[in-house]
Each structure stands twice: as structure tokens, then as C-alpha cells.
Design a protein around this motif. Structure first.
Motif, short mmCIF file in Angstrom:
data_model
loop_
_atom_site.label_atom_id
_atom_site.label_comp_id
_atom_site.label_asym_id
_atom_site.label_seq_id
_atom_site.Cartn_x
_atom_site.Cartn_y
_atom_site.Cartn_z
N LYS A 144 0.81 -1.21 0.00
CA LYS A 144 0.00 0.00 0.00
C LYS A 144 0.85 1.27 0.00
CE LYS A 144 -4.12 1.73 2.23
NZ LYS A 144 -5.13 1.42 3.21
N ASP A 145 1.93 1.27 0.75
CA ASP A 145 2.75 2.48 0.85
C ASP A 145 3.50 2.82 -0.43
OD1 ASP A 145 4.44 0.27 1.19
OD2 ASP A 145 5.78 1.36 2.53
N ARG A 146 3.52 1.93 -1.39
CA ARG A 146 4.23 2.16 -2.66
C ARG A 146 3.34 2.74 -3.75
NH1 ARG A 146 9.02 2.19 -0.56
NH2 ARG A 146 9.74 0.20 0.17
N ILE A 147 2.02 2.68 -3.57
CA ILE A 147 1.10 3.11 -4.63
C ILE A 147 1.24 4.60 -4.94
CG2 ILE A 147 -1.33 3.37 -5.27
CD1 ILE A 147 -1.89 0.84 -3.67
N ALA A 148 1.13 5.44 -3.91
CA ALA A 148 1.19 6.90 -4.13
C ALA A 148 2.56 7.30 -4.67
CB ALA A 148 0.89 7.64 -2.85
N GLU A 149 3.61 6.73 -4.10
CA GLU A 149 4.97 7.04 -4.57
C GLU A 149 5.12 6.71 -6.05
OE1 GLU A 149 9.48 5.35 -4.06
OE2 GLU A 149 8.13 5.16 -2.35
N SER A 150 4.63 5.56 -6.46
CA SER A 150 4.73 5.15 -7.85
C SER A 150 3.91 6.04 -8.76
CB SER A 150 4.28 3.69 -8.01
OG SER A 150 4.31 3.31 -9.36
N ALA A 151 2.70 6.37 -8.32
CA ALA A 151 1.83 7.21 -9.14
C ALA A 151 2.41 8.61 -9.34
CB ALA A 151 0.44 7.29 -8.51
N VAL A 152 3.03 9.16 -8.30
CA VAL A 152 3.58 10.51 -8.37
C VAL A 152 4.96 10.54 -9.01
CG1 VAL A 152 4.35 12.48 -6.99
CG2 VAL A 152 2.23 11.31 -6.40
N GLY B 13 6.59 7.90 -10.53
CA GLY B 13 6.80 7.02 -11.67
C GLY B 13 7.69 5.82 -11.38
N THR B 14 7.97 5.59 -10.08
CA THR B 14 8.78 4.43 -9.71
C THR B 14 7.98 3.16 -9.93
OG1 THR B 14 8.04 4.62 -7.41
CG2 THR B 14 10.12 5.70 -7.99
N HIS B 15 8.66 2.04 -10.00
CA HIS B 15 8.01 0.76 -10.22
C HIS B 15 7.67 0.09 -8.90
CE1 HIS B 15 9.51 1.45 -14.22
NE2 HIS B 15 8.82 0.41 -14.66
N VAL B 16 6.59 -0.68 -8.90
CA VAL B 16 6.18 -1.47 -7.75
C VAL B 16 6.30 -2.95 -8.11
CG1 VAL B 16 4.59 0.26 -6.81
CG2 VAL B 16 3.75 -1.39 -8.46
N VAL B 17 6.39 -3.80 -7.10
CA VAL B 17 6.47 -5.24 -7.31
C VAL B 17 5.20 -5.86 -6.72
CG1 VAL B 17 7.76 -7.36 -6.85
CG2 VAL B 17 8.98 -5.19 -7.14
N ALA B 18 4.43 -6.54 -7.55
CA ALA B 18 3.21 -7.21 -7.11
C ALA B 18 3.54 -8.52 -6.41
CB ALA B 18 2.31 -7.48 -8.31
N LEU B 19 2.56 -9.07 -5.70
CA LEU B 19 2.77 -10.36 -5.04
C LEU B 19 3.19 -11.45 -6.01
CD1 LEU B 19 -0.18 -10.63 -2.49
CD2 LEU B 19 2.22 -10.17 -2.02
N GLY C 10 5.02 -11.08 -8.57
CA GLY C 10 6.35 -10.83 -9.12
C GLY C 10 6.38 -9.84 -10.27
N GLU C 11 5.23 -9.42 -10.78
CA GLU C 11 5.19 -8.44 -11.86
C GLU C 11 5.77 -7.11 -11.35
OE1 GLU C 11 4.14 -8.49 -15.08
OE2 GLU C 11 3.71 -10.62 -14.99
N VAL C 12 6.52 -6.43 -12.19
CA VAL C 12 7.10 -5.14 -11.86
C VAL C 12 6.57 -4.12 -12.86
CG1 VAL C 12 9.25 -3.85 -11.60
CG2 VAL C 12 9.17 -6.26 -10.97
N PHE C 13 5.99 -3.01 -12.36
CA PHE C 13 5.38 -2.03 -13.25
C PHE C 13 5.15 -0.72 -12.49
CE2 PHE C 13 2.30 -4.58 -11.07
CZ PHE C 13 1.36 -3.67 -10.59
N PRO C 14 4.99 0.39 -13.20
CA PRO C 14 4.62 1.65 -12.55
C PRO C 14 3.10 1.73 -12.39
CG PRO C 14 5.01 2.05 -14.86
CD PRO C 14 5.33 0.58 -14.61
N VAL C 15 2.63 2.39 -11.35
CA VAL C 15 1.20 2.58 -11.15
C VAL C 15 0.72 3.62 -12.14
CG1 VAL C 15 -0.58 3.37 -9.54
CG2 VAL C 15 1.31 1.96 -8.72
N THR C 16 -0.27 3.26 -12.95
CA THR C 16 -0.80 4.20 -13.93
C THR C 16 -2.30 4.39 -13.82
OG1 THR C 16 -1.02 2.43 -15.57
CG2 THR C 16 1.02 3.72 -15.61
#
Length: 76
Positions: A30-38, A40-46, A48-54
Motif C-alpha cells: 500500500k505504501d508504494r502506490i502513491a509514490e509510484s503514481a507521483v 513514476g517508480t516501479h512497484v512489485v506485485a505479489l 512478481g510483476e514489476v510495473f509503474p502505477v498508472t
């Protein structure tokens, strides 16, 4: 697995296809969503997918079956 807070299905983020249409939404920390959206950093899903929140999911959006299975196992 760590004890970090994870996002429930209605708060997941997506992996986008080439045409910017979300394929499925994934569970991420949860703490990575806002950071990624603002930022553009990538998040890692459970799963294993790695992607930016769009995008944010709407009710009834498809959820990654691997993320859902892992999340359900973690709740037990």
C-alpha cells in the motif's frame, strides 16, 4: 514473506498493456502506490510483476489470479 501491509483487491494497481488498457490489477504494498503514481517508480506485485502505477481499479475490475491466490494464502 514480510509482514508489510498489502493492498486489498479494491485498492490494487494495474499492469497496462501497450494500448494503455489494463489487463489485470495486482496486489502491491500500500505504501508504494502513491509514490509510484507521483514519481513514476516501479512497484512489485505479489505475483512478481514489476510495473509503474498508472491507473486505479474500478469495482469489478479483473484481479491477477496469482496475486489473489497468494494474498488468500497469506490471510490464513
Amino acid at each position: 514473506m514480510s509482514a508489510d501491509t498489502l493492498v486489498r483487491p479494491d485498492e490494487t494497481v494495474d499492469e497496462s498493456t501497450d494500448n494503455d488498457t489494463p489487463k489485470v490489477f495486482h496486489y502491491v504494498k500500500k505504501d508504494r502506490i502513491a509514490e509510484s503514481a507521483v514519481m513514476g517508480t516501479h512497484v512489485v506485485a505479489l505475483c512478481g510483476e514489476v510495473f509503474p502505477v498508472t491507473r486505479s481499479p474500478k469495482p469489478g475490475s479483473p484481479v491477477c489470479p496469482d496475486c489473489k491466490r497468494i494474498y488468500d494464502m497469506m490471510k490464513k
